[in-house]
Design an enzyme around this catalytic site. Structure first.
Site, PDB file in Angstrom:
ATOM      1  N   GLY A 145       0.783  -1.228   0.000  1.00 19.85           N
ATOM      2  CA  GLY A 145       0.000   0.000   0.000  1.00 19.85           C
ATOM      3  C   GLY A 145       0.811   1.273   0.000  1.00 19.85           C
ATOM      4  O   GLY A 145       0.341   2.305   0.475  1.00 19.85           O
TER       5      GLY A 145
ATOM      6  N   ASN B 118       1.423   3.181  -2.501  1.00 20.20           N
ATOM      7  CA  ASN B 118       0.669   4.172  -3.279  1.00 20.20           C
ATOM      8  C   ASN B 118      -0.525   4.680  -2.470  1.00 20.20           C
ATOM      9  O   ASN B 118      -0.841   5.871  -2.519  1.00 20.20           O
ATOM     10  CB  ASN B 118       0.191   3.563  -4.601  1.00 20.20           C
ATOM     11  CG  ASN B 118       1.249   3.644  -5.683  1.00 20.20           C
ATOM     12  OD1 ASN B 118       1.537   4.725  -6.177  1.00 20.20           O
ATOM     13  ND2 ASN B 118       1.836   2.520  -6.025  1.00 20.20           N
TER      14      ASN B 118
ATOM     15  N   ASN C  22      -6.607   3.941 -11.796  1.00 20.88           N
ATOM     16  CA  ASN C  22      -5.609   2.902 -11.533  1.00 20.88           C
ATOM     17  C   ASN C  22      -4.231   3.457 -11.879  1.00 20.88           C
ATOM     18  O   ASN C  22      -4.105   4.331 -12.743  1.00 20.88           O
ATOM     19  CB  ASN C  22      -5.896   1.658 -12.384  1.00 20.88           C
ATOM     20  CG  ASN C  22      -4.880   0.540 -12.134  1.00 20.88           C
ATOM     21  OD1 ASN C  22      -4.568   0.226 -10.992  1.00 20.88           O
ATOM     22  ND2 ASN C  22      -4.354  -0.019 -13.199  1.00 20.88           N
TER      23      ASN C  22
ATOM     24  N   HIS D  98      -0.545   2.073 -13.203  1.00 19.80           N
ATOM     25  CA  HIS D  98       0.085   0.901 -13.804  1.00 19.80           C
ATOM     26  C   HIS D  98       1.563   1.229 -14.014  1.00 19.80           C
ATOM     27  O   HIS D  98       1.890   2.304 -14.535  1.00 19.80           O
ATOM     28  CB  HIS D  98      -0.591   0.572 -15.148  1.00 19.80           C
ATOM     29  CG  HIS D  98       0.016  -0.597 -15.847  1.00 19.80           C
ATOM     30  ND1 HIS D  98      -0.207  -1.894 -15.450  1.00 19.80           N
ATOM     31  CD2 HIS D  98       0.847  -0.666 -16.910  1.00 19.80           C
ATOM     32  CE1 HIS D  98       0.460  -2.710 -16.246  1.00 19.80           C
ATOM     33  NE2 HIS D  98       1.115  -1.987 -17.147  1.00 19.80           N
TER      34      HIS D  98
ATOM     35  N   LEU E  69      -8.385  -4.353 -19.655  1.00 21.71           N
ATOM     36  CA  LEU E  69      -7.302  -4.313 -18.668  1.00 21.71           C
ATOM     37  C   LEU E  69      -6.226  -3.293 -19.053  1.00 21.71           C
ATOM     38  O   LEU E  69      -5.761  -3.257 -20.198  1.00 21.71           O
ATOM     39  CB  LEU E  69      -6.660  -5.705 -18.559  1.00 21.71           C
ATOM     40  CG  LEU E  69      -5.555  -5.836 -17.508  1.00 21.71           C
ATOM     41  CD1 LEU E  69      -6.129  -5.757 -16.098  1.00 21.71           C
ATOM     42  CD2 LEU E  69      -4.782  -7.120 -17.705  1.00 21.71           C
TER      43      LEU E  69
ATOM     44  N   GLN F 213       8.222   7.500  -8.582  1.00 26.25           N
ATOM     45  CA  GLN F 213       7.436   8.409  -9.436  1.00 26.25           C
ATOM     46  C   GLN F 213       5.952   8.148  -9.287  1.00 26.25           C
ATOM     47  O   GLN F 213       5.128   9.050  -9.360  1.00 26.25           O
ATOM     48  CB  GLN F 213       7.870   8.252 -10.904  1.00 26.25           C
ATOM     49  CG  GLN F 213       9.291   8.684 -11.164  1.00 26.25           C
ATOM     50  CD  GLN F 213       9.560  10.095 -10.647  1.00 26.25           C
ATOM     51  OE1 GLN F 213       8.780  11.023 -10.888  1.00 26.25           O
ATOM     52  NE2 GLN F 213      10.642  10.242  -9.912  1.00 26.25           N
ATOM     53  N   GLU F 214       5.584   6.892  -9.035  1.00 24.30           N
ATOM     54  CA  GLU F 214       4.163   6.581  -8.786  1.00 24.30           C
ATOM     55  C   GLU F 214       3.635   7.403  -7.613  1.00 24.30           C
ATOM     56  O   GLU F 214       2.516   7.923  -7.654  1.00 24.30           O
ATOM     57  CB  GLU F 214       3.984   5.101  -8.487  1.00 24.30           C
ATOM     58  CG  GLU F 214       4.265   4.187  -9.662  1.00 24.30           C
ATOM     59  CD  GLU F 214       4.071   2.723  -9.307  1.00 24.30           C
ATOM     60  OE1 GLU F 214       3.153   2.399  -8.539  1.00 24.30           O
ATOM     61  OE2 GLU F 214       4.852   1.895  -9.813  1.00 24.30           O
TER      62      GLU F 214
END
Ligand code: GRF
Length: 194
Positions: free
Chosen positions: A11, A13, A106, A108, A143, A172-173
Site C-alpha cells: 500500500g 501508493n 488505476n 500501472h 485491462l 514516481q508513482e
C-alpha cells in the site's frame, strides 16, 4: 469527495494518496479495502485511522462475480465518489467496472500503451528501452486501458535489474498518483506529464 482505495499489498501508493488528501484538497479517504486480509497496507491504513475492509478472494476460487459481490458490500457502504486501485492485483469484471466507470482510477507501472499486464519492468529491460515509467488512467473493462490521466518517466540505467527499475518507477508513482487524483477531484481533464 469520498475516496475508497483498493490494495493488495504494502500500500505505498495508498499511503501517498492518503498523505496528499489534506488541507484544501477536495477529497478525503473513507475506506481502504483489500483482497488479502494479510495485506500490510491494511494495518498501515488502520494506523492512520482510516476504515478498512478485507475480502479474501481465495475462497471464491475464481468465481470473480461472487468475490466482487462480497467486496462491493463494504465498498458501497463507504459511499465513495472515487475509487482508486493502488497495487490492486485482481482483474475486475466489466460488471464491477460499470458501477464505477468514469470515477475509478488505476496506476500501472509502465508507459501505457506499452506493457499492459504483469512483469512490466523486466519487459522494458528485455526490449532495451531507454525509458520506463508509470501511468494513471481511468479504469474501463479493458485491462490497463482507458483514458490516460498522467504519466511519469524514468531513465533505464546501465546494469538496471527489474528490482532497481521498479524502485525508481515506484518513487514516481508516489508523485504522479496524488497529483492525478487531485486534478481528477478538481474536475481537470487534461492529462499530466511529469
Ligand atoms: C507496485 O509494483 C506498483 O508498481 C504497482 O503496484 C505494486 C505495489 O504497489 N502499482 P503498492 O506499494 O502496494 O502501492
Amino acid at each position: 469527495k469520498r475516496v475508497a482505495i483498493l490494495i493488495s499489498g504494502g500500500g505505498s501508493n495508498m499511503l501517498a494518496l492518503v498523505a496528499s488528501m489534506t488541507g484544501d484538497h477536495p477529497a478525503r479517504p473513507v475506506l481502504v479495502a483489500s483482497n488479502d486480509p494479510a495485506a500490510m497496507g491494511l494495518a498501515r491504513a488502520q494506523g492512520l485511522g482510516i476504515a478498512t475492509a478485507a475480502v479474501d478472494h481465495r475462497p471464491f476460487k475464481g468465481d470473480r462475480v461472487a468475490f466482487e459481490a462480497a467486496l462491493l458490500e463494504p465498498v458501497l457502504a463507504a459511499e465513495p465518489d472515487i475509487l482508486c486501485l493502488a497495487g490492486f492485483m485482481r482483474v475486475l469484471t466489466p460488471g464491477f467496472v460499470a458501477r464505477f466507470e468514469g470515477r475509478m482510477l488505476n496506476i500501472h507501472p509502465s508507459l501505457l500503451p506499452k506493457y499492459p499486464g504483469l512483469h512490466t519492468h523486466q519487459r522494458a529491460l528485455d526490449a532495451g528501452d531507454a525509458e520506463a515509467g508509470c501511468t494513471v488512467h481511468q479504469v474501463t473493462a479493458v485491462l490497463d486501458d482507458g483514458p490516460m490521466l498522467g504519466q511519469a518517466r524514468v531513465p533505464v540505467l546501465p546494469g538496471d535489474t527489474a528490482d532497481a527499475l521498479s524502485q525508481r518507477v515506484l518513487m514516481q508513482e508516489h508523485r504522479l498518483y496524488p497529483a492525478c487524483l487531485r486534478r481528477f477531484a478538481d474536475g481537470q481533464a487534461a492529462p499530466l506529464f511529469l
